[in-house]
Design a protein around this motif. Structure first.
Motif, PDB file in Angstrom:
ATOM      1  N   LYS B 257      26.067  78.892  40.464  1.00  0.00           N
ATOM      2  CA  LYS B 257      25.501  77.583  39.666  1.00  0.00           C
ATOM      3  C   LYS B 257      25.233  77.818  38.305  1.00  0.00           C
ATOM      4  O   LYS B 257      25.450  76.833  37.386  1.00  0.00           O
ATOM      5  N   THR B 310      35.360  80.665  50.700  1.00  0.00           N
ATOM      6  CA  THR B 310      35.246  78.930  50.858  1.00  0.00           C
ATOM      7  C   THR B 310      34.653  78.712  49.440  1.00  0.00           C
ATOM      8  O   THR B 310      34.568  77.771  48.989  1.00  0.00           O
ATOM      9  N   SER B 311      33.648  79.668  48.837  1.00  0.00           N
ATOM     10  CA  SER B 311      32.913  79.368  47.644  1.00  0.00           C
ATOM     11  C   SER B 311      33.828  79.359  46.529  1.00  0.00           C
ATOM     12  O   SER B 311      33.779  78.345  45.737  1.00  0.00           O
ATOM     13  N   HIS B 314      35.342  75.838  46.963  1.00  0.00           N
ATOM     14  CA  HIS B 314      34.390  74.721  46.508  1.00  0.00           C
ATOM     15  C   HIS B 314      34.005  74.705  45.002  1.00  0.00           C
ATOM     16  O   HIS B 314      34.078  73.590  44.505  1.00  0.00           O
ATOM     17  N   GLN B 336      27.948  68.605  43.827  1.00  0.00           N
ATOM     18  CA  GLN B 336      28.603  69.754  44.780  1.00  0.00           C
ATOM     19  C   GLN B 336      27.655  71.031  44.226  1.00  0.00           C
ATOM     20  O   GLN B 336      27.521  71.663  45.165  1.00  0.00           O
ATOM     21  N   THR B 339      24.946  70.659  46.765  1.00  0.00           N
ATOM     22  CA  THR B 339      25.376  70.659  48.389  1.00  0.00           C
ATOM     23  C   THR B 339      25.955  72.030  48.631  1.00  0.00           C
ATOM     24  O   THR B 339      25.644  72.668  49.774  1.00  0.00           O
ATOM     25  N   HIS B 340      26.723  72.483  47.730  1.00  0.00           N
ATOM     26  CA  HIS B 340      27.486  73.984  48.027  1.00  0.00           C
ATOM     27  C   HIS B 340      26.488  74.880  48.086  1.00  0.00           C
ATOM     28  O   HIS B 340      26.381  75.736  48.907  1.00  0.00           O
ATOM     29  N   SER B 343      24.750  74.306  51.556  1.00  0.00           N
ATOM     30  CA  SER B 343      25.698  74.488  52.885  1.00  0.00           C
ATOM     31  C   SER B 343      26.158  76.150  52.874  1.00  0.00           C
ATOM     32  O   SER B 343      26.065  76.775  53.857  1.00  0.00           O
ATOM     33  N   THR B 344      26.572  76.329  51.586  1.00  0.00           N
ATOM     34  CA  THR B 344      26.989  78.162  51.856  1.00  0.00           C
ATOM     35  C   THR B 344      26.000  79.193  51.804  1.00  0.00           C
ATOM     36  O   THR B 344      25.884  80.122  52.749  1.00  0.00           O
ATOM     37  N   SER B 387      30.765  71.813  55.299  1.00  0.00           N
ATOM     38  CA  SER B 387      31.778  72.636  54.654  1.00  0.00           C
ATOM     39  C   SER B 387      33.236  71.908  54.368  1.00  0.00           C
ATOM     40  O   SER B 387      33.930  71.862  53.466  1.00  0.00           O
ATOM     41  N   ASN B 395      28.080  67.380  51.053  1.00  0.00           N
ATOM     42  CA  ASN B 395      29.302  67.899  50.386  1.00  0.00           C
ATOM     43  C   ASN B 395      30.423  66.878  50.391  1.00  0.00           C
ATOM     44  O   ASN B 395      31.040  66.620  49.297  1.00  0.00           O
ATOM     45  N   GLU B 399      32.281  65.943  46.813  1.00  0.00           N
ATOM     46  CA  GLU B 399      33.825  66.261  46.686  1.00  0.00           C
ATOM     47  C   GLU B 399      34.402  64.576  46.512  1.00  0.00           C
ATOM     48  O   GLU B 399      35.381  64.512  45.540  1.00  0.00           O
TER      49      GLU B 399
END
Lengths: 476, 492
Positions: B257, B310-311, B314, B336, B339-340, B343-344, B387, B395, B399
């Motif tokens: 981030k 997946t990171s 995203h 994002q 939330t990323h 969730s990640t 995800s 998410n 998105e």
């Protein structure tokens, strides 16, 4: 000579006197402890003498010396470096069976040579200082005679240093033949008077560059460095890396300014190529090393390359950057070699990568100091090395040296690789429960002080920056 | 002063934790947890408060200023607006969870471990708060070393390789950014006579078009590596996979981030012209990242490596949204980022929980775990759905906003990015299938979640649902940020 003359040269005179007394002390009775204490005291007194100086600055003692704030600052730096080396030496030599006392006499003499270089404004004092230092260094490098590599290192240094001195002398002779003066300022005035520098003078400068380049250990005059770092006693290696290189660098700065070196594009390019080559060769070869002494030798070659970038940037910012970087470099080099010296036992020096495996779990404090020193060499924040590198880059950007800076970035990353690899080795898990070696008090004290200084300069460098600025401004 | 606390809490806590290890090996955990909770309460307190009047015409809630190196015009200058506030809350929230994650996993050298953990978090908090470019670089680098140790000492098999790769990649990018920062400093000084690293002053630097573009690329080098964007992402799978669970959580949840934050805070406002000129290309880069990361994620057999890819996917959305230059996409990017992180981070924690029980990360060796671990399965289901972008979870909002925003800018890139959602569905469902459904290879006798694990996973579930149902609170807070102001000016 007036009283003020004597006052201005007091640190040099004190150390000269101390070396004579030291010799007599040896003649009366050999005692390592007394000798060590005496030398330490001599250095401290010489440092204190710095505060007692004539009021008028710069103070010229015609024709040989000039004492200005620049010289004083660096005298302080060199004396402090010598003192730190001394503190690290006692235990290292105490463990070894050779006679120890003459080491201190040689160290005093070498420092005298260095100090003469710092305030010399004339070829004669330059050469005298240089030779005093070199000849003492021959003895220092080969001091531990019984060990296999020390003779080799001593002879190598003797031959190469003599050769480079010959080049230097010949260069000086050529310059003198054309300009008719050996005074730095006089040469500068002569060069201003002629439209174009005669070939002989240019050739003379070129030959002198070989002599200077050898002492600085920059590519292509660097071949001696790894062998001598490896063969010399560890405190001596630290001494060569800092005092010998530092005083030569200061001399170069003074000479260059007095002869208006920045006006000559060709000289600029010669130094630029040397800087690039030093960075790449130093870092590249350091990558290959498994011997930490050699690694430090190559890394110091590349650091001289970084310093040259700041040197080439010229102007105020460049000169300030050189001085700041030099201070950071002196602290880190002595710190790094000091850790090696403290870890060495009576038979072997701690020099191979394996010797450092798991050090963090065996000697946490030493490992922390070594990590700090390595990170400073790599230019990571919170250390003086970071501010130094920042200063160099800032100076480079202000003079628009984009190519050199791009290469500096590439080299910093290469450098990072081997510094971090060494750090990683120290953090490897241990197989067995270690036996803790008792560490000498003075050595740990000196190293801790160096580390605190390193962090202090990394977090709050304003004081040193203000000092350097003040000194540079006073030179005009 | 309150801003300084956010940085000093973790940094001082780090030394306390290290020192406390001498008393008892489990004490550092408590020190770290308390420090993180204190920071979290402080940050949440600021968030809950009604917004104070803005300071100095900008949207700063708090500012702190103290000269540091006057020679260079460097000052210890901190400020907090909506964007920084959200990031600080996220930092301390995930930081506290990271401490909980490490509670049982880390048994040796706890003192030094929590020292590093807190130091990273302190560096990250610094990055989110500083308003001085030199200081920004300083904290940017401060994050690295402790992270290197976290991966290199407490990581898995190839930890040294992964740690070194992480370090070299980010350092190389960072040095290029340093050159750009200095370039900007001297350009500004040459044109105005004031040499300063202050963000507020540098904002209005007049510069030649080509200069601006080069400087912008220097900044982007650091941020693209950190984000990471294709093709600079190769350090990420290694680092994420080999790091200890808390390291992965911090890497994915916070460190990435900082790259996104850097783009929003520095690149867009400092170089509006260059950002518009290159915007399309960076969006395309983001779209490629979305698809490429998704595809690679599908091909992985290692749980953590899958989540790592997946990171990449995203974070591609972040890049697409940031350069779409409109309010909608900007809100999506901030969503994002949060939330990323949630969730990640949660998926990495789940990977850690599974690893503690099964001692493997290989998907092929798992399967049919639902019967043994129904509680964990349910929670995993929530985050897998998050995800893949299921409506109702955070998410989706993020998105959707990004896609809607980027459609206005470059429809084709929005189309490419939208295909990414399909890919996301495929790889996300694969996690569920491989781990919890299917036939079990052997009879697992496993304990379901312990109390500690529930305490660290349930808040994440609540937050991700809350973000999905009531995103307005976050969007309102983020609306008061520097880049959003820049967009508005441009649109008018």
């Amino acid at each position: 000579m007036s009283t003020n003359d004597l006052l201005a040269l007091l640190p040099i005179i004190l150390l000269c006197g101390a070396s004579v007394i030291a010799m007599l002390l040896v003649a009366v009775k050999r005692n390592h402890r007394v000798m060590h204490a005496f030398t330490v005291a001599a250095f401290i007194v010489a440092l204190l003498a710095l505060f007692r100086q004539p009021d008028t600055m710069p103070y010229v003692i015609a024709p040989l010396f000039v004492v200005d704030k620049f010289a004083l600052f660096n005298t302080g730096l060199i004396l402090a470096a010598g003192l730190s080396v001394l503190l690290l030496s006692y235990n290292y030599f105490e463990q070894r069976e050779e006679r120890k006392e003459e080491y201190y006499i040689l160290l005093l003499l070498a420092t005298v040579g260095g100090l003469v270089l710092l305030s010399s404004r004339h070829f004669i004092s330059l050469f005298l200082g240089l030779e005093t230092m070199s000849i003492s260094l021959y003895g220092l490098i080969a001091y531990l005679r019984t060990r296999e590599r020390s003779d080799e290192a001593g002879i190598k240094y003797l031959l190469l240093a003599a050769l480079s001195s010959a080049f230097l002398l010949f260069g000086m002779a050529l310059v003198y033949a054309e300009s008719g003066t050996m005074d730095f300022v006089g040469i500068g005035q002569y060069l201003k008077g002629v439209n174009e520098a005669p070939v002989a003078v240019v050739a003379g400068f070129g030959l002198m560059l070989i002599g200077v380049g050898f002492k600085l250990g920059i590519v292509p005059f660097h071949m001696w460095a790894p062998d001598i770092y490896e063969g010399a006693p560890l405190p001596v290696a630290a001494y060569i890396a800092t005092v010998s290189k530092g005083s030569m660098l200061v001399l170069l700065m003074r000479f260059y300014r007095d002869v208006n070196g920045y006006d000559y594009t060709i000289l600029w390019w010669v130094f630029a190529i040397i800087a690039m080559a030093s960075m790449f060769v130093g870092n590249w070869l350091a990558l290959m090393q498994r011997n930490v002494k050699r690694l430090l030798a190559y890394s110091s070659i590349s650091h001289m390359g970084y310093i040259l970038i700041a040197f080439l940037a010229g102007q105020e910012a460049g000169q300030e950057a050189v001085m700041f970087y030099l201070v950071a470099y002196v602290i880190t080099s002595i710190g790094a070699f000091g850790v090696l010296a403290l870890l060495s036992d009576s038979l072997n020096d701690a020099e191979m990568l394996e010797d450092f495996s798991g050090l963090f779990w065996r000697q946490p404090w030493l490992a922390a100091i070594f990590t700090a020193m390595l990170l400073s060499l790599a230019g990571i924040p919170l250390t003086a090395g970071f501010i130094g590198k920042f200063y160099v880059v800032a100076a480079g950007v202000s003079s628009g040296l984009w190519l050199l800076l791009a290469l500096l970035v590439v080299n910093s990353v290469i450098g990072l690789f081997y510094y971090i690899r060494l750090v990683a080795v120290m953090f490897q898990p241990l197989e067995s429960v270690p036996v803790r070696k008792r560490l000498p008090f003075f050595g740990v004290f000196a190293l801790s002080a160096l580390m605190l200084l390193l962090l202090w300069l990394g977090i709050y460098p304003s004081v040193l920056i203000a000092m350097i600025r003040d000194m540079m401004l006073s030179m005009g | 002063m309150i801003l300084l606390a956010f940085i000093l809490f973790p940094l001082i806590g780090a030394f306390l934790a290290w020192a406390s290890a001498a008393v008892h090996a489990s004490l550092p955990r408590w020190v770290a947890l308390l420090v993180m909770l204190a920071g979290l309460i402080l940050a949440a307190g600021i968030w809950i408060q009604p917004e104070p009047a803005s300071i100095a015409g900008a949207d700063w809630r708090y500012v702190y200023h103290q000269p540091w190196m006057p020679r260079f015009g460097i000052s210890l200058s901190l400020a907090m607006d909506g964007l920084s506030l959200l990031m600080i809350v996220l930092t301390f929230f995930l930081g506290a969870l990271a401490v909980l994650v490490s509670w049982d996993e880390i048994q040796d050298r706890t003192g030094f471990y929590f020292f590093n953990l807190l130091f990273v978090l302190g560096g990250i908090a610094g990055v989110f708060l500083v308003m001085d470019l030199f200081l920004f670089y300083f904290f940017w680098e401060v994050m690295l070393i402790p992270m290197y140790f976290l991966i290199g000492i407490w990581g898995h098999g190839h930890r040294l390789y992964a740690a070194l790769k992480f370090f070299l990649f980010t350092q190389a990018g960072g040095l290029l950014m340093l050159l750009s920062i200095l370039g900007l400093y001297f350009v500004h000084g040459a044109s105005t006579g004031v040499y300063t690293f202050s963000y507020a002053e540098l904002l209005q630097t007049p510069m030649a078009q080509s200069t601006g573009r080069w400087l912008m690329l220097g900044f982007m080098a650091a941020f693209l590596v950190k984000l990471p964007a294709f093709p600079f992402h190769t350090w990420l799978p290694d680092a994420h996979t080999e790091a200890p669970t808390a390291g992965s959580v911090i890497l994915a949840g916070l460190l990435l981030k900082t790259g996104a934050y850097g783009i929003l805070r520095f690149v867009l406002p400092l170089f509006p012209e260059a950002s518009h000129a290159f915007g399309e290309w960076f969006m395309l880069m983001g779209a490629i990242g979305i698809l490429y990361g998704g595809q690679l994620a599908y091909a992985q057999t290692d749980f953590k490596r899958l989540v790592a890819y997946t990171s990449v996917s995203h974070m591609g959305f972040v890049l697409v949204g940031a350069f779409a230059f409109n309010e909608l996409a900007y809100q999506g990017v901030v969503m994002q980022m949060i939330t990323h992180g949630i969730s990640t981070g949660a998926l990495f924690m789940i990977a850690g929980v599974l690893y503690e029980r099964l001692h493997t990360r290989e998907l092929e060796k798992m399967g049919g775990l639902w019967a043994a671990l129904p509680g964990l399965g349910t929670i995993t289901m929530v985050f897998v759905m998050a995800s893949l972008g299921l409506p109702g979870l955070g998410n989706f909002i993020a998105e959707f906003l990004i896609l809607a925003g980027s459609w206005q800018a470059y429809p084709w890139i929005a189309v490419l990015a939208a295909i990414g959602l399909v890919v996301a569905t495929v790889y996300s469902l694969r996690i569920m299938q491989k781990v919890f459904f299917g036939i079990s290879l052997k009879e697992f006798k496993l304990k379901d979640m312990s109390l500690r694990e529930a305490v660290m996973l349930l808040p994440l579930v609540i937050v991700i649902i809350w973000l999905g149902l009531f995103p307005q609170r976050v969007i309102d807070t983020a609306a008061k940020g520097a880049p959003s102001v820049a967009f508005q000016n441009k649109d008018k």
